[in-house]
Design a protein around this motif. Structure first.
Motif, PDB file in Angstrom:
ATOM      1  N   ALA A  18       2.101 -10.524   9.799  1.00  0.00           N
ATOM      2  CA  ALA A  18       2.238  -9.032  10.160  1.00  0.00           C
ATOM      3  C   ALA A  18       3.183  -8.265   9.944  1.00  0.00           C
ATOM      4  CB  ALA A  18       1.012  -8.646  11.089  1.00  0.00           C
ATOM      5  N   TYR A  19       4.510  -8.419  10.947  1.00  0.00           N
ATOM      6  CA  TYR A  19       5.454  -8.403  11.068  1.00  0.00           C
ATOM      7  C   TYR A  19       6.633  -7.635   9.268  1.00  0.00           C
ATOM      8  CZ  TYR A  19       4.574  -8.257  15.491  1.00  0.00           C
ATOM      9  OH  TYR A  19       3.367  -8.319  17.030  1.00  0.00           O
ATOM     10  N   ILE A  20       6.032  -8.895   8.818  1.00  0.00           N
ATOM     11  CA  ILE A  20       7.201  -9.721   7.583  1.00  0.00           C
ATOM     12  C   ILE A  20       5.861  -8.341   6.461  1.00  0.00           C
ATOM     13  CG2 ILE A  20       7.749 -11.414   5.939  1.00  0.00           C
ATOM     14  CD1 ILE A  20       8.089 -12.910   7.474  1.00  0.00           C
ATOM     15  N   ALA A  21       4.991  -8.494   6.353  1.00  0.00           N
ATOM     16  CA  ALA A  21       4.407  -7.917   5.218  1.00  0.00           C
ATOM     17  C   ALA A  21       4.403  -6.554   5.428  1.00  0.00           C
ATOM     18  CB  ALA A  21       2.956  -8.475   5.652  1.00  0.00           C
ATOM     19  N   ILE A  22       4.235  -5.933   6.754  1.00  0.00           N
ATOM     20  CA  ILE A  22       4.110  -4.218   6.571  1.00  0.00           C
ATOM     21  C   ILE A  22       6.026  -4.165   6.840  1.00  0.00           C
ATOM     22  CG2 ILE A  22       3.970  -2.723   8.498  1.00  0.00           C
ATOM     23  CD1 ILE A  22       2.095  -4.102  10.289  1.00  0.00           C
ATOM     24  N   GLY A  23       6.757  -4.644   7.260  1.00  0.00           N
ATOM     25  CA  GLY A  23       8.412  -4.644   7.102  1.00  0.00           C
ATOM     26  C   GLY A  23       8.884  -4.859   5.344  1.00  0.00           C
ATOM     27  N   VAL A  24       8.423  -5.368   4.852  1.00  0.00           N
ATOM     28  CA  VAL A  24       8.553  -6.034   3.005  1.00  0.00           C
ATOM     29  C   VAL A  24       7.844  -4.211   2.795  1.00  0.00           C
ATOM     30  CG1 VAL A  24       8.337  -7.037   0.522  1.00  0.00           C
ATOM     31  CG2 VAL A  24       8.432  -8.303   3.336  1.00  0.00           C
ATOM     32  N   PHE A  25       6.610  -4.279   2.357  1.00  0.00           N
ATOM     33  CA  PHE A  25       5.535  -3.386   1.533  1.00  0.00           C
ATOM     34  C   PHE A  25       6.695  -1.981   2.490  1.00  0.00           C
ATOM     35  CE2 PHE A  25       2.977   0.319   2.573  1.00  0.00           C
ATOM     36  CZ  PHE A  25       2.316   0.592   1.679  1.00  0.00           C
ATOM     37  N   LEU A  26       7.727  -1.305   4.211  1.00  0.00           N
ATOM     38  CA  LEU A  26       7.973  -0.397   3.809  1.00  0.00           C
ATOM     39  C   LEU A  26       9.463  -0.289   2.971  1.00  0.00           C
ATOM     40  CD1 LEU A  26       6.921   0.252   7.983  1.00  0.00           C
ATOM     41  CD2 LEU A  26       6.172   1.352   5.981  1.00  0.00           C
ATOM     42  N   LEU A  27      10.054  -1.141   3.342  1.00  0.00           N
ATOM     43  CA  LEU A  27      11.130  -1.694   2.854  1.00  0.00           C
ATOM     44  C   LEU A  27      11.555  -1.270   1.200  1.00  0.00           C
ATOM     45  CD1 LEU A  27      13.897  -2.320   2.579  1.00  0.00           C
ATOM     46  CD2 LEU A  27      13.706  -4.673   2.796  1.00  0.00           C
ATOM     47  N   VAL A  28      10.330  -1.516   0.346  1.00  0.00           N
ATOM     48  CA  VAL A  28      10.320  -1.280  -0.746  1.00  0.00           C
ATOM     49  C   VAL A  28       9.754  -0.398  -0.730  1.00  0.00           C
ATOM     50  CG1 VAL A  28       8.740  -2.077  -2.470  1.00  0.00           C
ATOM     51  CG2 VAL A  28       9.747  -4.102  -0.777  1.00  0.00           C
ATOM     52  N   THR A  29       8.775   0.417  -1.135  1.00  0.00           N
ATOM     53  CA  THR A  29       8.069   1.715  -1.198  1.00  0.00           C
ATOM     54  C   THR A  29       9.018   2.712  -0.522  1.00  0.00           C
ATOM     55  OG1 THR A  29       6.714   1.402   1.078  1.00  0.00           O
ATOM     56  CG2 THR A  29       5.814   0.622  -1.144  1.00  0.00           C
ATOM     57  N   GLY A  30       9.889   2.288   0.780  1.00  0.00           N
ATOM     58  CA  GLY A  30      11.363   3.417   0.529  1.00  0.00           C
ATOM     59  C   GLY A  30      12.258   3.336   0.037  1.00  0.00           C
ATOM     60  N   LEU A  31      12.785   2.367  -0.151  1.00  0.00           N
ATOM     61  CA  LEU A  31      13.905   2.292  -1.831  1.00  0.00           C
ATOM     62  C   LEU A  31      13.534   2.848  -2.888  1.00  0.00           C
ATOM     63  CD1 LEU A  31      15.332  -1.314  -1.052  1.00  0.00           C
ATOM     64  CD2 LEU A  31      15.734   0.480  -0.372  1.00  0.00           C
ATOM     65  N   LEU A  32      12.244   2.555  -3.449  1.00  0.00           N
ATOM     66  CA  LEU A  32      12.119   3.103  -4.629  1.00  0.00           C
ATOM     67  C   LEU A  32      11.180   4.669  -4.530  1.00  0.00           C
ATOM     68  CD1 LEU A  32       9.405   0.584  -5.387  1.00  0.00           C
ATOM     69  CD2 LEU A  32      11.493   0.871  -7.203  1.00  0.00           C
ATOM     70  N   LEU A  33      11.062   5.128  -3.194  1.00  0.00           N
ATOM     71  CA  LEU A  33      11.018   6.364  -3.108  1.00  0.00           C
ATOM     72  C   LEU A  33      12.008   7.136  -2.946  1.00  0.00           C
ATOM     73  CD1 LEU A  33       8.532   8.307  -2.852  1.00  0.00           C
ATOM     74  CD2 LEU A  33       8.093   7.487  -0.554  1.00  0.00           C
ATOM     75  N   TRP A  34      12.734   6.922  -2.188  1.00  0.00           N
ATOM     76  CA  TRP A  34      14.195   7.565  -1.739  1.00  0.00           C
ATOM     77  C   TRP A  34      15.384   7.273  -1.838  1.00  0.00           C
ATOM     78  CZ3 TRP A  34      12.258  11.833   0.921  1.00  0.00           C
ATOM     79  CH2 TRP A  34      11.112  12.539   1.459  1.00  0.00           C
ATOM     80  N   VAL A  35      15.873   5.547  -2.712  1.00  0.00           N
ATOM     81  CA  VAL A  35      17.389   5.531  -2.931  1.00  0.00           C
ATOM     82  C   VAL A  35      17.044   5.197  -4.391  1.00  0.00           C
ATOM     83  CG1 VAL A  35      18.503   4.425  -2.630  1.00  0.00           C
ATOM     84  CG2 VAL A  35      17.144   4.544  -1.101  1.00  0.00           C
ATOM     85  N   PHE A  36      15.954   4.812  -4.635  1.00  0.00           N
ATOM     86  CA  PHE A  36      16.443   4.355  -6.573  1.00  0.00           C
ATOM     87  C   PHE A  36      16.198   5.058  -7.473  1.00  0.00           C
ATOM     88  CE2 PHE A  36      14.580  -0.438  -5.995  1.00  0.00           C
ATOM     89  CZ  PHE A  36      16.333   0.063  -5.293  1.00  0.00           C
ATOM     90  N   PRO A  37      16.578   5.771  -8.684  1.00  0.00           N
ATOM     91  CA  PRO A  37      16.956   7.132  -8.967  1.00  0.00           C
ATOM     92  C   PRO A  37      15.086   6.895 -10.055  1.00  0.00           C
ATOM     93  CG  PRO A  37      18.831   5.714 -10.229  1.00  0.00           C
ATOM     94  CD  PRO A  37      18.071   5.143  -8.641  1.00  0.00           C
ATOM     95  N   ASP A  38      15.565   6.721 -10.729  1.00  0.00           N
ATOM     96  CA  ASP A  38      14.157   6.511 -11.422  1.00  0.00           C
ATOM     97  C   ASP A  38      13.292   6.645 -10.613  1.00  0.00           C
ATOM     98  OD1 ASP A  38      15.991   5.945 -13.660  1.00  0.00           O
ATOM     99  OD2 ASP A  38      15.162   3.463 -13.626  1.00  0.00           O
ATOM    100  N   SER A  39      12.798   6.515  -9.639  1.00  0.00           N
ATOM    101  CA  SER A  39      11.313   6.960  -8.895  1.00  0.00           C
ATOM    102  C   SER A  39      11.576   7.568  -7.598  1.00  0.00           C
ATOM    103  CB  SER A  39      10.574   5.871  -7.933  1.00  0.00           C
ATOM    104  OG  SER A  39      11.807   4.732  -7.900  1.00  0.00           O
ATOM    105  N   SER A  40      12.588   8.107  -7.839  1.00  0.00           N
ATOM    106  CA  SER A  40      13.804   8.908  -6.749  1.00  0.00           C
ATOM    107  C   SER A  40      12.988  10.195  -6.211  1.00  0.00           C
ATOM    108  CB  SER A  40      14.731   8.752  -6.009  1.00  0.00           C
ATOM    109  OG  SER A  40      14.839   9.381  -4.588  1.00  0.00           O
TER     110      SER A  40
END
Length: 242
Positions: A18-40
């Motif tokens: 559960a912790y890995i699944a939730i952590g990976v989900f938040l990390l990936v979507t967080g990076l795409l949402l706030w960091v990566f320029p194409d989707s930030s």
């Protein structure tokens, strides 16, 4: 059902799953949402979570099968499936228990992302300048989408003893259910019935709910879709009383 539900949730949260699944989900979507320029959001320039709601279905295609692949495949491989087969539980109680346990993980992964909604709500030039209705609808759509993917994952896990095979089958079925019908509708030979074919896919109904309008047709579609795969799971497992 609650005994199976409690066992599955305990198994998820006493291990790293559960912790890995939730952590990976938040990390990936967080990076795409706030960091990566194409989707930030910061590059987009508008107080909107549209990029999050367009990206998350594709993240779910891999995340949810990774969670559900152990549901029955692991039971069969480790020999604990026989214990379920001889327990005073019906097949529906076992399937429902495992289904709702995985849905709980989906819900647990979505709840922390409400922080992003609050952040965008405050960061707009005009505080609160975000379409809250569409955002709420999109969250409901994501939850229904995640539940539909869980039903696919549960089914995939029931047809094999190998968790990797279960994962691959679930990813393919999730992708086809979400995007496959849209692609089929664009084929020349299907142009006369493209609207009907598109309506068979999840994406059409997910996008409809994401507009902030809860149409009963979309709700009926998701409920029917989930029940279809749960019934298929029951059929694969033999339809006998355990």
């Amino acid at each position: 059902m609650f005994a199976v539900l409690n066992k599955e949730i305990t198994g998820f949260f006493t291990s790293a799953v559960a912790y890995i699944a939730i952590g990976v989900f938040l990390l990936v979507t967080g990076l795409l949402l706030w960091v990566f320029p194409d989707s930030s959001i910061l590059e987009y320039g508008y107080a909107s979570l549209d990029s999050f709601f367009s990206i998350t279905p594709y993240v779910f295609m891999f995340l949810i099968p990774a969670v559900t692949m152990r549901s029955f495949a692991e039971e069969k491989k480790e020999g604990t499936f026989e214990l379920l087969a001889t327990s005073p539980l019906t097949d529906w109680q076992i399937i429902a228990g495992k289904f709702f346990a995985c849905v709980t993980i989906v819900l647990a992964s979505l709840v922390p992302t409400l922080i992003w909604y609050l952040s965008v709500y405050q960061l707009g030039i005009t505080t609160g300048n975000i379409d809250s209705g569409a955002t709420i609808g999109s969250y409901i759509g994501l939850f229904l989408l995640g539940s539909a993917f869980v039903s696919i994952g549960i089914f995939a896990s029931s047809i094999t003893r190998n968790q990797i095979v279960s994962f691959i089958i679930a990813v393919f079925l999730c992708f086809f259910a979400f995007s496959g019908f849209d692609s089929l509708s664009r084929l020349l030979s299907f142009q006369s019935v493209d609207v009907f074919i598109t309506a068979l896919g999840i994406n059409e109904h997910y996008q409809s709910i994401s507009r902030g309008v809860l149409d009963t047709r979309d709700l009926v579609y998701f409920i029917s879709f989930i029940l279809l795969f749960l019934v298929a799971t029951k059929t694969v497992l033999g339809g006998r009383r355990w």
